[in-house]
Design a protein around this motif. Structure first.
Motif, PDB file in Angstrom:
ATOM      1  N   PRO A  15       0.628  -1.324   0.003  1.00  0.00           N
ATOM      2  CA  PRO A  15       0.319  -0.070  -0.201  1.00  0.00           C
ATOM      3  C   PRO A  15       0.941   0.979  -0.450  1.00  0.00           C
ATOM      4  O   PRO A  15       1.874   1.381   0.612  1.00  0.00           O
ATOM      5  CB  PRO A  15      -0.928  -0.165   1.265  1.00  0.00           C
ATOM      6  CG  PRO A  15      -0.566  -1.513   1.529  1.00  0.00           C
ATOM      7  CD  PRO A  15       0.345  -2.117   1.305  1.00  0.00           C
ATOM      8  N   ALA A  16       0.591   2.059  -0.795  1.00  0.00           N
ATOM      9  CA  ALA A  16       0.811   3.359  -1.007  1.00  0.00           C
ATOM     10  C   ALA A  16       2.424   3.583  -1.205  1.00  0.00           C
ATOM     11  O   ALA A  16       3.448   4.496  -1.347  1.00  0.00           O
ATOM     12  CB  ALA A  16       1.215   4.389   1.030  1.00  0.00           C
ATOM     13  N   ALA A  17       3.412   2.202  -1.835  1.00  0.00           N
ATOM     14  CA  ALA A  17       4.426   2.063  -2.257  1.00  0.00           C
ATOM     15  C   ALA A  17       5.051   3.413  -3.416  1.00  0.00           C
ATOM     16  O   ALA A  17       6.144   3.841  -3.405  1.00  0.00           O
ATOM     17  CB  ALA A  17       4.647   0.818  -2.615  1.00  0.00           C
ATOM     18  N   GLN A  18       4.068   3.350  -4.197  1.00  0.00           N
ATOM     19  CA  GLN A  18       3.991   3.947  -5.351  1.00  0.00           C
ATOM     20  C   GLN A  18       4.379   5.529  -5.114  1.00  0.00           C
ATOM     21  O   GLN A  18       4.019   6.705  -5.981  1.00  0.00           O
ATOM     22  CB  GLN A  18       3.037   4.085  -6.329  1.00  0.00           C
ATOM     23  CG  GLN A  18       3.224   2.501  -6.872  1.00  0.00           C
ATOM     24  CD  GLN A  18       1.881   2.055  -8.121  1.00  0.00           C
ATOM     25  OE1 GLN A  18       0.745   2.485  -7.414  1.00  0.00           O
ATOM     26  NE2 GLN A  18       2.829   2.389  -9.468  1.00  0.00           N
ATOM     27  N   GLU A  19       3.120   5.903  -4.425  1.00  0.00           N
ATOM     28  CA  GLU A  19       2.954   7.414  -3.318  1.00  0.00           C
ATOM     29  C   GLU A  19       4.223   7.749  -3.180  1.00  0.00           C
ATOM     30  O   GLU A  19       4.334   8.959  -3.056  1.00  0.00           O
ATOM     31  CB  GLU A  19       1.581   6.954  -2.120  1.00  0.00           C
ATOM     32  CG  GLU A  19       1.413   8.484  -2.200  1.00  0.00           C
ATOM     33  CD  GLU A  19       0.813   9.927  -2.822  1.00  0.00           C
ATOM     34  OE1 GLU A  19       1.410  11.049  -2.691  1.00  0.00           O
ATOM     35  OE2 GLU A  19       1.188   9.269  -3.802  1.00  0.00           O
ATOM     36  N   GLN A  20       4.666   6.960  -1.662  1.00  0.00           N
ATOM     37  CA  GLN A  20       6.116   7.037  -1.620  1.00  0.00           C
ATOM     38  C   GLN A  20       7.165   7.812  -2.271  1.00  0.00           C
ATOM     39  O   GLN A  20       7.828   9.002  -1.887  1.00  0.00           O
ATOM     40  CB  GLN A  20       6.435   5.335  -0.784  1.00  0.00           C
ATOM     41  CG  GLN A  20       7.848   5.929  -0.244  1.00  0.00           C
ATOM     42  CD  GLN A  20       8.718   4.238   0.663  1.00  0.00           C
ATOM     43  OE1 GLN A  20       7.704   4.168   0.469  1.00  0.00           O
ATOM     44  NE2 GLN A  20       9.793   4.700   1.417  1.00  0.00           N
ATOM     45  N   LEU A  21       6.971   6.643  -3.137  1.00  0.00           N
ATOM     46  CA  LEU A  21       8.657   7.194  -4.383  1.00  0.00           C
ATOM     47  C   LEU A  21       7.772   8.452  -4.746  1.00  0.00           C
ATOM     48  O   LEU A  21       8.658   9.388  -5.507  1.00  0.00           O
ATOM     49  CB  LEU A  21       8.451   6.018  -5.487  1.00  0.00           C
ATOM     50  CG  LEU A  21       9.485   6.354  -6.225  1.00  0.00           C
ATOM     51  CD1 LEU A  21      10.802   6.546  -5.413  1.00  0.00           C
ATOM     52  CD2 LEU A  21       9.220   5.382  -7.724  1.00  0.00           C
ATOM     53  N   ARG A  22       6.847   8.487  -5.088  1.00  0.00           N
ATOM     54  CA  ARG A  22       6.005  10.714  -6.389  1.00  0.00           C
ATOM     55  C   ARG A  22       6.739  11.207  -5.154  1.00  0.00           C
ATOM     56  O   ARG A  22       7.117  12.389  -5.345  1.00  0.00           O
ATOM     57  CB  ARG A  22       4.609  10.157  -6.406  1.00  0.00           C
ATOM     58  CG  ARG A  22       4.470  11.257  -6.980  1.00  0.00           C
ATOM     59  CD  ARG A  22       2.368  10.530  -7.120  1.00  0.00           C
ATOM     60  NE  ARG A  22       1.619  11.800  -6.160  1.00  0.00           N
ATOM     61  CZ  ARG A  22       1.574  12.886  -5.549  1.00  0.00           C
ATOM     62  NH1 ARG A  22       2.229  13.658  -6.161  1.00  0.00           N
ATOM     63  NH2 ARG A  22       0.335  13.143  -4.129  1.00  0.00           N
ATOM     64  N   GLN A  23       6.238  11.544  -2.989  1.00  0.00           N
ATOM     65  CA  GLN A  23       7.064  12.587  -2.934  1.00  0.00           C
ATOM     66  C   GLN A  23       8.538  12.591  -2.307  1.00  0.00           C
ATOM     67  O   GLN A  23       8.719  13.294  -2.663  1.00  0.00           O
ATOM     68  CB  GLN A  23       6.657  11.461  -1.174  1.00  0.00           C
ATOM     69  CG  GLN A  23       4.872  11.543  -1.091  1.00  0.00           C
ATOM     70  CD  GLN A  23       4.134  12.868  -0.933  1.00  0.00           C
ATOM     71  OE1 GLN A  23       5.285  13.865   0.035  1.00  0.00           O
ATOM     72  NE2 GLN A  23       2.560  13.052  -1.087  1.00  0.00           N
TER      73      GLN A  23
END
Length: 518
Positions: free
Chosen positions: A142-150
Protein backbone atom coordinates in the motif's frame (compact mmCIF):
# COMPACT_ATOMS: atom_id res chain seq x y z
CA UNK A 1 29.98 0.75 10.96
CA UNK A 2 32.12 -2.32 11.87
CA UNK A 3 32.70 -0.94 15.41
CA UNK A 4 32.61 -4.36 17.15
CA UNK A 5 34.87 -6.01 14.57
CA UNK A 6 37.21 -3.01 14.66
CA UNK A 7 37.56 -3.23 18.46
CA UNK A 8 38.15 -7.00 18.48
CA UNK A 9 40.64 -7.10 15.60
CA UNK A 10 42.41 -4.01 16.95
CA UNK A 11 43.11 -5.61 20.34
CA UNK A 12 44.20 -8.94 18.75
CA UNK A 13 46.60 -7.33 16.26
CA UNK A 14 47.96 -4.83 18.81
CA UNK A 15 49.03 -7.83 20.90
CA UNK A 16 51.04 -9.13 17.93
CA UNK A 17 52.72 -5.84 16.97
CA UNK A 18 54.06 -5.36 20.49
CA UNK A 19 56.25 -8.48 20.29
CA UNK A 20 59.79 -8.69 19.01
CA UNK A 21 59.50 -12.18 17.51
CA UNK A 22 56.58 -14.43 16.58
CA UNK A 23 56.39 -18.20 16.67
CA UNK A 24 54.00 -20.27 14.59
CA UNK A 25 51.99 -20.90 17.79
CA UNK A 26 51.59 -17.10 18.30
CA UNK A 27 50.21 -16.67 14.78
CA UNK A 28 47.83 -19.64 15.19
CA UNK A 29 46.54 -18.31 18.53
CA UNK A 30 45.95 -14.85 17.01
CA UNK A 31 44.17 -16.36 14.01
CA UNK A 32 41.87 -18.34 16.32
CA UNK A 33 40.85 -15.00 17.87
CA UNK A 34 40.45 -13.40 14.42
CA UNK A 35 38.23 -16.34 13.38
CA UNK A 36 36.10 -15.90 16.52
CA UNK A 37 35.86 -12.12 15.97
CA UNK A 38 34.66 -12.61 12.36
CA UNK A 39 32.07 -15.21 13.39
CA UNK A 40 30.78 -12.88 16.13
CA UNK A 41 30.53 -10.14 13.47
CA UNK A 42 28.10 -12.46 11.61
CA UNK A 43 30.43 -13.26 8.71
CA UNK A 44 29.42 -16.53 7.00
CA UNK A 45 31.37 -19.60 8.21
CA UNK A 46 32.60 -20.57 4.71
CA UNK A 47 33.96 -17.02 4.22
CA UNK A 48 35.71 -17.04 7.62
CA UNK A 49 37.36 -20.42 6.90
CA UNK A 50 38.75 -19.35 3.52
CA UNK A 51 39.91 -15.99 4.97
CA UNK A 52 41.81 -17.49 7.94
CA UNK A 53 43.30 -20.25 5.73
CA UNK A 54 44.69 -17.67 3.29
CA UNK A 55 46.09 -15.52 6.12
CA UNK A 56 47.66 -18.56 7.86
CA UNK A 57 49.28 -19.71 4.60
CA UNK A 58 51.02 -16.33 4.21
CA UNK A 59 51.59 -15.55 7.91
CA UNK A 60 53.46 -18.70 8.92
CA UNK A 61 55.97 -18.35 6.08
CA UNK A 62 59.66 -17.95 6.98
CA UNK A 63 59.65 -14.40 5.56
CA UNK A 64 57.17 -13.24 8.23
CA UNK A 65 58.62 -15.12 11.20
CA UNK A 66 62.14 -13.85 10.45
CA UNK A 67 61.19 -10.31 9.43
CA UNK A 68 62.30 -7.34 11.55
CA UNK A 69 58.73 -6.52 12.61
CA UNK A 70 56.76 -9.77 12.24
CA UNK A 71 53.67 -8.39 14.04
CA UNK A 72 53.33 -5.57 11.52
CA UNK A 73 53.77 -8.05 8.66
CA UNK A 74 50.82 -10.10 10.00
CA UNK A 75 48.70 -6.92 10.25
CA UNK A 76 49.59 -6.13 6.62
CA UNK A 77 48.60 -9.66 5.52
CA UNK A 78 45.25 -9.41 7.38
CA UNK A 79 44.66 -5.97 5.81
CA UNK A 80 45.45 -7.22 2.27
CA UNK A 81 43.17 -10.27 2.68
CA UNK A 82 40.34 -8.03 3.99
CA UNK A 83 40.70 -5.86 0.88
CA UNK A 84 40.65 -9.00 -1.28
CA UNK A 85 37.51 -10.26 0.49
CA UNK A 86 35.71 -6.94 0.04
CA UNK A 87 36.80 -6.64 -3.62
CA UNK A 88 40.11 -5.04 -4.46
CA UNK A 89 38.75 -1.97 -6.28
CA UNK A 90 35.68 0.22 -5.73
CA UNK A 91 33.10 -0.13 -8.54
CA UNK A 92 30.55 2.59 -9.25
CA UNK A 93 27.22 2.33 -11.10
CA UNK A 94 27.92 1.64 -14.77
CA UNK A 95 26.12 4.11 -17.08
CA UNK A 96 28.13 3.16 -20.15
CA UNK A 97 25.18 2.16 -22.35
CA UNK A 98 22.78 3.84 -24.81
CA UNK A 99 20.30 6.19 -23.11
CA UNK A 100 18.05 5.61 -21.32
CA UNK A 101 20.20 3.33 -19.12
CA UNK A 102 17.82 1.06 -17.16
CA UNK A 103 18.73 0.36 -13.51
CA UNK A 104 16.58 -2.30 -11.81
CA UNK A 105 16.38 -2.40 -8.00
CA UNK A 106 15.63 -5.79 -6.42
CA UNK A 107 15.49 -7.07 -2.84
CA UNK A 108 13.24 -8.12 0.01
CA UNK A 109 10.49 -5.96 1.49
CA UNK A 110 11.76 -3.51 4.10
CA UNK A 111 15.37 -3.50 2.88
CA UNK A 112 15.10 0.15 1.79
CA UNK A 113 14.69 -0.18 -2.02
CA UNK A 114 12.40 2.83 -2.47
CA UNK A 115 14.50 5.19 -0.33
CA UNK A 116 17.69 3.94 -2.02
CA UNK A 117 16.08 4.52 -5.44
CA UNK A 118 15.55 8.18 -4.46
CA UNK A 119 19.11 8.47 -3.08
CA UNK A 120 20.69 7.02 -6.25
CA UNK A 121 18.54 9.27 -8.46
CA UNK A 122 19.62 12.34 -6.46
CA UNK A 123 23.27 11.25 -6.57
CA UNK A 124 23.21 10.77 -10.36
CA UNK A 125 21.41 14.10 -10.83
CA UNK A 126 23.75 16.11 -8.57
CA UNK A 127 27.09 14.46 -9.34
CA UNK A 128 26.77 13.10 -12.87
CA UNK A 129 24.33 15.78 -14.10
CA UNK A 130 22.04 13.06 -15.48
CA UNK A 131 18.33 13.44 -16.17
CA UNK A 132 16.71 10.62 -14.18
CA UNK A 133 13.21 9.08 -14.26
CA UNK A 134 12.05 6.95 -11.32
CA UNK A 135 9.24 4.39 -11.66
CA UNK A 136 7.56 2.32 -8.92
CA UNK A 137 6.67 -1.23 -10.00
CA UNK A 138 5.43 -2.15 -6.52
CA UNK A 139 1.68 -2.65 -6.93
CA UNK A 140 1.30 -4.81 -3.81
CA UNK A 141 2.54 -2.69 -0.92
CA UNK A 142 0.00 0.00 0.00
CA UNK A 143 1.17 3.52 -0.91
CA UNK A 144 4.52 2.25 -2.30
CA UNK A 145 4.01 4.23 -5.51
CA UNK A 146 2.91 7.28 -3.52
CA UNK A 147 6.11 7.02 -1.40
CA UNK A 148 8.28 7.23 -4.53
CA UNK A 149 6.18 10.15 -5.85
CA UNK A 150 6.79 12.02 -2.57
CA UNK A 151 10.54 11.34 -2.79
CA UNK A 152 10.48 12.69 -6.36
CA UNK A 153 8.78 15.90 -5.16
CA UNK A 154 11.28 16.21 -2.30
CA UNK A 155 14.34 15.84 -4.54
CA UNK A 156 12.92 17.49 -7.70
CA UNK A 157 13.37 14.30 -9.80
CA UNK A 158 10.85 13.05 -12.38
CA UNK A 159 8.59 10.14 -11.37
CA UNK A 160 6.46 8.08 -13.78
CA UNK A 161 2.76 8.98 -13.31
CA UNK A 162 0.68 6.26 -11.62
CA UNK A 163 -1.97 4.44 -13.72
CA UNK A 164 -4.20 2.24 -11.56
CA UNK A 165 -4.53 -1.43 -12.50
CA UNK A 166 -1.32 -1.77 -14.55
CA UNK A 167 0.88 -4.84 -13.98
CA UNK A 168 4.57 -4.41 -12.94
CA UNK A 169 5.80 -5.56 -16.38
CA UNK A 170 3.51 -3.04 -18.16
CA UNK A 171 4.74 -0.25 -15.88
CA UNK A 172 8.37 -1.24 -16.71
CA UNK A 173 7.67 -1.02 -20.48
CA UNK A 174 5.86 2.33 -20.04
CA UNK A 175 8.77 3.69 -17.93
CA UNK A 176 11.37 2.85 -20.59
CA UNK A 177 9.16 4.35 -23.33
CA UNK A 178 8.51 7.52 -21.27
CA UNK A 179 12.26 7.88 -20.59
CA UNK A 180 12.99 7.69 -24.34
CA UNK A 181 10.32 10.29 -25.15
CA UNK A 182 11.32 12.56 -22.24
CA UNK A 183 15.04 12.54 -23.10
CA UNK A 184 16.04 10.94 -19.79
CA UNK A 185 19.56 9.53 -19.38
CA UNK A 186 18.67 6.98 -16.69
CA UNK A 187 15.46 5.19 -15.64
CA UNK A 188 15.40 3.50 -12.22
CA UNK A 189 12.83 0.72 -11.69
CA UNK A 190 11.82 0.24 -8.04
CA UNK A 191 10.46 -3.34 -8.01
CA UNK A 192 8.24 -5.04 -5.41
CA UNK A 193 9.67 -7.08 -2.55
CA UNK A 194 8.41 -9.89 -0.32
CA UNK A 195 9.01 -10.69 3.33
CA UNK A 196 10.95 -13.74 2.08
CA UNK A 197 12.11 -15.18 -1.25
CA UNK A 198 9.32 -17.06 -3.07
CA UNK A 199 8.67 -18.39 -6.57
CA UNK A 200 6.12 -15.72 -7.72
CA UNK A 201 8.62 -12.96 -6.79
CA UNK A 202 11.41 -14.57 -8.84
CA UNK A 203 9.11 -15.12 -11.84
CA UNK A 204 8.00 -11.45 -11.68
CA UNK A 205 11.64 -10.23 -11.47
CA UNK A 206 12.60 -12.39 -14.48
CA UNK A 207 9.66 -11.02 -16.54
CA UNK A 208 10.55 -7.40 -15.68
CA UNK A 209 14.17 -8.10 -16.61
CA UNK A 210 13.12 -9.61 -20.00
CA UNK A 211 10.78 -6.67 -20.75
CA UNK A 212 13.02 -3.73 -19.67
CA UNK A 213 16.51 -5.19 -20.45
CA UNK A 214 18.25 -3.46 -17.51
CA UNK A 215 21.94 -2.54 -17.78
CA UNK A 216 22.36 -2.72 -13.99
CA UNK A 217 20.46 -4.98 -11.55
CA UNK A 218 21.24 -3.83 -8.01
CA UNK A 219 20.35 -6.02 -5.02
CA UNK A 220 19.42 -3.82 -2.06
CA UNK A 221 20.11 -5.61 1.22
CA UNK A 222 19.85 -4.55 4.86
CA UNK A 223 23.31 -4.68 6.49
CA UNK A 224 21.64 -5.97 9.67
CA UNK A 225 20.47 -9.17 7.90
CA UNK A 226 23.53 -11.13 9.03
CA UNK A 227 24.00 -14.78 7.97
CA UNK A 228 20.80 -14.90 5.88
CA UNK A 229 22.25 -12.21 3.59
CA UNK A 230 24.39 -14.88 1.92
CA UNK A 231 21.36 -17.02 0.92
CA UNK A 232 19.50 -13.90 -0.23
CA UNK A 233 22.36 -12.76 -2.48
CA UNK A 234 22.93 -16.25 -3.86
CA UNK A 235 19.21 -16.78 -4.69
CA UNK A 236 18.78 -13.44 -6.46
CA UNK A 237 22.02 -13.91 -8.38
CA UNK A 238 21.09 -17.40 -9.59
CA UNK A 239 17.51 -16.53 -10.59
CA UNK A 240 17.70 -12.92 -11.77
CA UNK A 241 21.42 -12.24 -12.17
CA UNK A 242 22.61 -9.19 -10.21
CA UNK A 243 25.39 -6.82 -11.28
CA UNK A 244 26.07 -5.26 -7.88
CA UNK A 245 25.01 -4.82 -4.25
CA UNK A 246 23.76 -1.83 -2.27
CA UNK A 247 23.89 -2.19 1.52
CA UNK A 248 21.51 -0.04 3.58
CA UNK A 249 21.63 0.88 7.29
CA UNK A 250 25.42 0.60 7.46
CA UNK A 251 25.34 3.38 10.07
CA UNK A 252 23.42 1.13 12.46
CA UNK A 253 25.45 -2.02 11.92
CA UNK A 254 28.02 -2.63 14.62
CA UNK A 255 28.97 -6.01 13.12
CA UNK A 256 29.27 -5.66 9.33
CA UNK A 257 29.21 -9.41 8.59
CA UNK A 258 26.77 -9.04 5.69
CA UNK A 259 29.15 -6.74 3.80
CA UNK A 260 32.07 -9.12 4.22
CA UNK A 261 30.01 -12.23 3.34
CA UNK A 262 27.91 -11.12 0.34
CA UNK A 263 30.85 -9.85 -1.69
CA UNK A 264 32.90 -12.99 -1.02
CA UNK A 265 30.04 -15.40 -1.83
CA UNK A 266 28.56 -13.79 -4.97
CA UNK A 267 31.73 -12.25 -6.38
CA UNK A 268 29.58 -9.20 -7.21
CA UNK A 269 30.87 -5.77 -6.12
CA UNK A 270 29.29 -3.72 -3.35
CA UNK A 271 28.67 -0.47 -5.25
CA UNK A 272 27.04 1.79 -2.67
CA UNK A 273 26.31 1.89 1.07
CA UNK A 274 23.54 3.79 2.84
CA UNK A 275 24.95 5.53 5.92
CA UNK A 276 21.92 7.49 7.15
CA UNK A 277 18.32 8.51 6.57
CA UNK A 278 18.97 11.73 4.61
CA UNK A 279 18.78 11.66 0.80
CA UNK A 280 22.46 12.64 0.57
CA UNK A 281 23.66 9.87 2.93
CA UNK A 282 24.75 7.37 0.32
CA UNK A 283 28.46 6.61 -0.20
CA UNK A 284 30.50 4.71 -2.75
CA UNK A 285 32.05 1.54 -1.35
CA UNK A 286 35.86 1.60 -1.41
CA UNK A 287 37.21 -1.77 -0.18
CA UNK A 288 40.68 -0.50 0.73
CA UNK A 289 39.31 2.41 2.72
CA UNK A 290 36.80 0.16 4.54
CA UNK A 291 39.61 -2.30 5.40
CA UNK A 292 41.62 0.66 6.76
CA UNK A 293 38.67 1.65 8.95
CA UNK A 294 38.14 -1.93 10.21
CA UNK A 295 41.79 -2.13 11.29
CA UNK A 296 41.68 1.35 12.87
CA UNK A 297 44.02 2.91 10.28
CA UNK A 298 41.60 5.74 9.50
CA UNK A 299 40.46 6.98 6.13
CA UNK A 300 42.00 10.34 5.31
CA UNK A 301 40.86 10.27 1.65
CA UNK A 302 37.16 9.93 2.63
CA UNK A 303 37.64 12.66 5.26
CA UNK A 304 39.07 15.07 2.66
CA UNK A 305 36.28 14.16 0.18
CA UNK A 306 33.63 14.75 2.86
CA UNK A 307 35.23 18.10 3.69
CA UNK A 308 35.30 19.08 0.00
CA UNK A 309 31.56 18.27 -0.30
CA UNK A 310 30.43 20.10 2.82
CA UNK A 311 32.79 23.07 3.12
CA UNK A 312 31.71 26.33 1.53
CA UNK A 313 34.84 27.40 -0.41
CA UNK A 314 34.18 31.16 -0.07
CA UNK A 315 33.53 30.95 3.69
CA UNK A 316 36.65 28.81 4.14
CA UNK A 317 38.75 31.34 2.20
CA UNK A 318 37.43 34.26 4.26
CA UNK A 319 38.09 32.31 7.47
CA UNK A 320 41.66 31.48 6.36
CA UNK A 321 42.34 35.16 5.62
CA UNK A 322 41.07 36.17 9.08
CA UNK A 323 43.18 33.49 10.75
CA UNK A 324 46.26 34.57 8.79
CA UNK A 325 45.82 38.00 10.45
CA UNK A 326 45.50 36.28 13.84
CA UNK A 327 41.78 37.15 14.21
CA UNK A 328 39.30 34.59 15.58
CA UNK A 329 36.00 35.70 17.16
CA UNK A 330 32.99 33.73 18.42
CA UNK A 331 31.29 33.89 14.99
CA UNK A 332 34.29 32.00 13.59
CA UNK A 333 34.09 29.45 16.40
CA UNK A 334 30.37 28.87 15.71
CA UNK A 335 31.17 28.39 12.01
CA UNK A 336 33.83 25.79 12.90
CA UNK A 337 31.42 23.89 15.18
CA UNK A 338 28.68 23.87 12.48
CA UNK A 339 31.23 22.62 9.96
CA UNK A 340 32.14 19.71 12.24
CA UNK A 341 28.45 18.83 12.59
CA UNK A 342 28.03 18.83 8.78
CA UNK A 343 31.00 16.50 8.39
CA UNK A 344 29.41 13.88 10.63
CA UNK A 345 30.15 15.25 14.08
CA UNK A 346 33.00 14.29 16.37
CA UNK A 347 32.32 10.53 16.03
CA UNK A 348 32.22 10.62 12.24
CA UNK A 349 35.46 12.60 11.95
CA UNK A 350 37.34 10.60 14.61
CA UNK A 351 36.38 7.33 12.89
CA UNK A 352 38.10 8.48 9.69
CA UNK A 353 41.27 9.77 11.34
CA UNK A 354 44.29 7.45 11.55
CA UNK A 355 44.86 6.01 15.01
CA UNK A 356 41.91 7.91 16.51
CA UNK A 357 39.11 5.31 16.32
CA UNK A 358 39.79 4.13 19.87
CA UNK A 359 39.43 7.69 21.17
CA UNK A 360 35.68 7.88 20.50
CA UNK A 361 34.67 5.96 23.64
CA UNK A 362 37.00 7.99 25.87
CA UNK A 363 35.63 11.24 24.46
CA UNK A 364 32.03 10.09 24.90
CA UNK A 365 32.77 9.08 28.52
CA UNK A 366 34.13 12.59 29.17
CA UNK A 367 30.91 14.13 27.81
CA UNK A 368 32.57 15.38 24.63
CA UNK A 369 29.90 14.57 22.07
CA UNK A 370 27.85 16.23 19.34
CA UNK A 371 25.21 17.43 21.85
CA UNK A 372 27.95 19.54 23.42
CA UNK A 373 28.54 21.25 20.06
CA UNK A 374 24.81 21.95 19.79
CA UNK A 375 24.80 23.60 23.23
CA UNK A 376 27.88 25.67 22.38
CA UNK A 377 26.28 26.90 19.13
CA UNK A 378 23.11 27.79 21.13
CA UNK A 379 25.23 29.81 23.59
CA UNK A 380 26.89 31.78 20.76
CA UNK A 381 23.54 32.39 19.03
CA UNK A 382 22.11 33.78 22.29
CA UNK A 383 24.71 36.59 22.24
CA UNK A 384 24.41 39.98 20.56
CA UNK A 385 26.58 40.88 17.54
CA UNK A 386 28.80 43.03 19.72
CA UNK A 387 29.30 40.20 22.25
CA UNK A 388 30.20 37.69 19.55
CA UNK A 389 32.74 40.08 18.02
CA UNK A 390 34.23 41.08 21.40
CA UNK A 391 33.79 38.39 24.11
CA UNK A 392 35.76 40.47 26.65
CA UNK A 393 32.63 42.58 27.36
CA UNK A 394 30.80 39.52 28.76
CA UNK A 395 30.30 40.25 32.46
CA UNK A 396 28.11 38.40 34.99
CA UNK A 397 24.77 40.05 34.06
CA UNK A 398 25.28 39.36 30.34
CA UNK A 399 26.25 35.73 31.03
CA UNK A 400 23.08 35.32 33.10
CA UNK A 401 20.97 36.54 30.16
CA UNK A 402 22.84 34.26 27.66
CA UNK A 403 22.43 31.23 29.97
CA UNK A 404 18.67 31.83 30.16
CA UNK A 405 18.47 32.25 26.37
CA UNK A 406 20.43 29.09 25.56
CA UNK A 407 19.16 26.81 28.34
CA UNK A 408 22.66 26.41 29.81
CA UNK A 409 24.47 27.77 32.85
CA UNK A 410 27.34 30.18 33.55
CA UNK A 411 29.86 27.31 33.92
CA UNK A 412 29.24 26.15 30.34
CA UNK A 413 29.54 29.72 29.05
CA UNK A 414 32.88 30.08 30.88
CA UNK A 415 34.13 26.79 29.36
CA UNK A 416 33.20 28.02 25.88
CA UNK A 417 34.92 31.37 26.44
CA UNK A 418 38.05 29.62 27.75
CA UNK A 419 38.11 27.36 24.68
CA UNK A 420 37.68 30.38 22.38
CA UNK A 421 40.44 32.29 24.19
CA UNK A 422 42.91 29.42 23.83
CA UNK A 423 42.02 28.96 20.14
CA UNK A 424 42.33 32.70 19.52
CA UNK A 425 45.79 32.66 21.16
CA UNK A 426 46.80 29.79 18.92
CA UNK A 427 45.54 31.68 15.84
CA UNK A 428 47.68 34.67 16.85
CA UNK A 429 50.70 32.41 17.14
CA UNK A 430 49.99 30.77 13.80
CA UNK A 431 49.07 34.01 12.07
CA UNK A 432 51.83 36.25 13.42
CA UNK A 433 55.33 36.49 11.98
CA UNK A 434 56.71 34.09 14.59
CA UNK A 435 53.76 31.78 14.20
CA UNK A 436 53.99 31.76 10.43
CA UNK A 437 57.53 30.48 10.79
CA UNK A 438 56.41 27.89 13.33
CA UNK A 439 53.62 26.62 11.08
CA UNK A 440 56.00 26.42 8.12
CA UNK A 441 58.54 24.55 10.25
CA UNK A 442 55.93 22.00 11.32
CA UNK A 443 54.61 21.45 7.80
CA UNK A 444 58.10 21.69 6.34
CA UNK A 445 59.22 18.89 8.68
CA UNK A 446 56.44 16.69 7.37
CA UNK A 447 57.14 17.65 3.77
CA UNK A 448 60.87 17.00 4.24
CA UNK A 449 60.23 13.50 5.60
CA UNK A 450 58.06 12.77 2.60
CA UNK A 451 60.63 13.98 0.12
CA UNK A 452 58.68 17.17 -0.65
CA UNK A 453 61.32 19.53 0.73
CA UNK A 454 61.30 21.91 -2.24
CA UNK A 455 57.62 22.64 -1.81
CA UNK A 456 58.08 24.87 1.25
CA UNK A 457 55.30 23.07 3.09
CA UNK A 458 52.40 20.71 2.70
CA UNK A 459 50.48 20.50 -0.58
CA UNK A 460 46.94 21.87 -0.63
CA UNK A 461 44.80 18.74 -0.06
CA UNK A 462 41.59 20.50 -1.14
CA UNK A 463 42.91 20.93 -4.70
CA UNK A 464 43.99 17.28 -5.05
CA UNK A 465 41.89 14.39 -6.26
CA UNK A 466 41.49 11.22 -4.10
CA UNK A 467 44.10 9.24 -6.11
CA UNK A 468 46.74 11.93 -5.47
CA UNK A 469 45.86 11.98 -1.75
CA UNK A 470 46.11 8.17 -1.58
CA UNK A 471 49.54 8.36 -3.28
CA UNK A 472 50.59 11.00 -0.74
CA UNK A 473 49.44 8.78 2.15
CA UNK A 474 51.48 5.84 0.76
CA UNK A 475 54.49 8.15 0.33
CA UNK A 476 54.14 9.22 3.97
CA UNK A 477 54.00 5.58 5.11
CA UNK A 478 57.06 4.71 3.03
CA UNK A 479 58.88 7.62 4.70
CA UNK A 480 58.23 6.04 8.10
CA UNK A 481 55.32 8.25 9.13
CA UNK A 482 52.83 6.07 10.98
CA UNK A 483 49.10 6.80 10.72
CA UNK A 484 48.13 8.99 13.65
CA UNK A 485 51.57 10.48 14.29
CA UNK A 486 52.81 13.51 12.39
CA UNK A 487 56.48 14.50 12.68
CA UNK A 488 57.20 17.67 14.56
CA UNK A 489 53.94 17.43 16.48
CA UNK A 490 55.21 15.75 19.61
CA UNK A 491 54.89 12.08 18.83
CA UNK A 492 51.29 11.29 18.03
CA UNK A 493 48.35 13.51 17.66
CA UNK A 494 46.91 16.41 15.81
CA UNK A 495 48.62 19.72 15.23
CA UNK A 496 47.53 22.32 17.71
CA UNK A 497 45.72 19.81 19.90
CA UNK A 498 47.53 18.17 22.89
CA UNK A 499 46.90 16.66 26.51
CA UNK A 500 43.56 18.36 26.98
CA UNK A 501 40.81 19.68 24.83
CA UNK A 502 40.57 23.37 25.68
CA UNK A 503 37.89 24.31 28.15
CA UNK A 504 36.25 20.91 28.04
CA UNK A 505 38.08 19.18 30.89
CA UNK A 506 39.41 15.61 30.85
CA UNK A 507 42.76 14.65 29.36
CA UNK A 508 43.09 12.50 26.29
CA UNK A 509 46.30 10.80 25.17
CA UNK A 510 47.47 12.00 21.77
CA UNK A 511 45.17 15.03 21.81
CA UNK A 512 46.08 18.68 22.55
CA UNK A 513 48.26 20.97 24.57
CA UNK A 514 47.16 24.42 23.50
CA UNK A 515 49.10 27.49 24.61
CA UNK A 516 47.85 28.86 27.90
CA UNK A 517 46.47 32.37 28.26
CA UNK A 518 49.22 34.63 29.52
Amino acid sequence: MFENLQDRLGSILNGLTGRGALSEADVSAALREVRRALLEADVALEVVRSFTDRVREKAVGAAVLKSIKPGQMVVKIVHDELVEMLGSEGVSIDLNAPAPVVVMMVGLQGSGKTTTTGKIAKRLTDREKKKVLMASLDTRRPAAQEQLRQLGMQTGIDVLPIIAGQSPTDIASRAVQAAKLGGHDVVILDTAGRTHIDEPLMIEMAEIKARSKPHEILLVADALTGQDAVNLARNFDERVGITGLVLTRMDGDGRGGAALSMRAVTGKPIKLIGVGEKMTELEEFHPRRIADRILGMGDIVSLVERAAETIDAEKAKAMAEKMAKGKFDLNDLAEQLKQMQKMGGMGGIMGLMPGMAGMKDKMAAAGLNDKLFGRQIAIIQSMTKAERANPDILKHSRKKRIAAGSGTDAAEINKLLKMHRQMADMMKMMGGKKGGGMMKQMMGGLAGKMGLGGMGGMPDLSSMDPKQIEALAKQAEAAGIKPGALPGLGGGGLPGLGGKLPGLGGGFPGLPGLPKKK
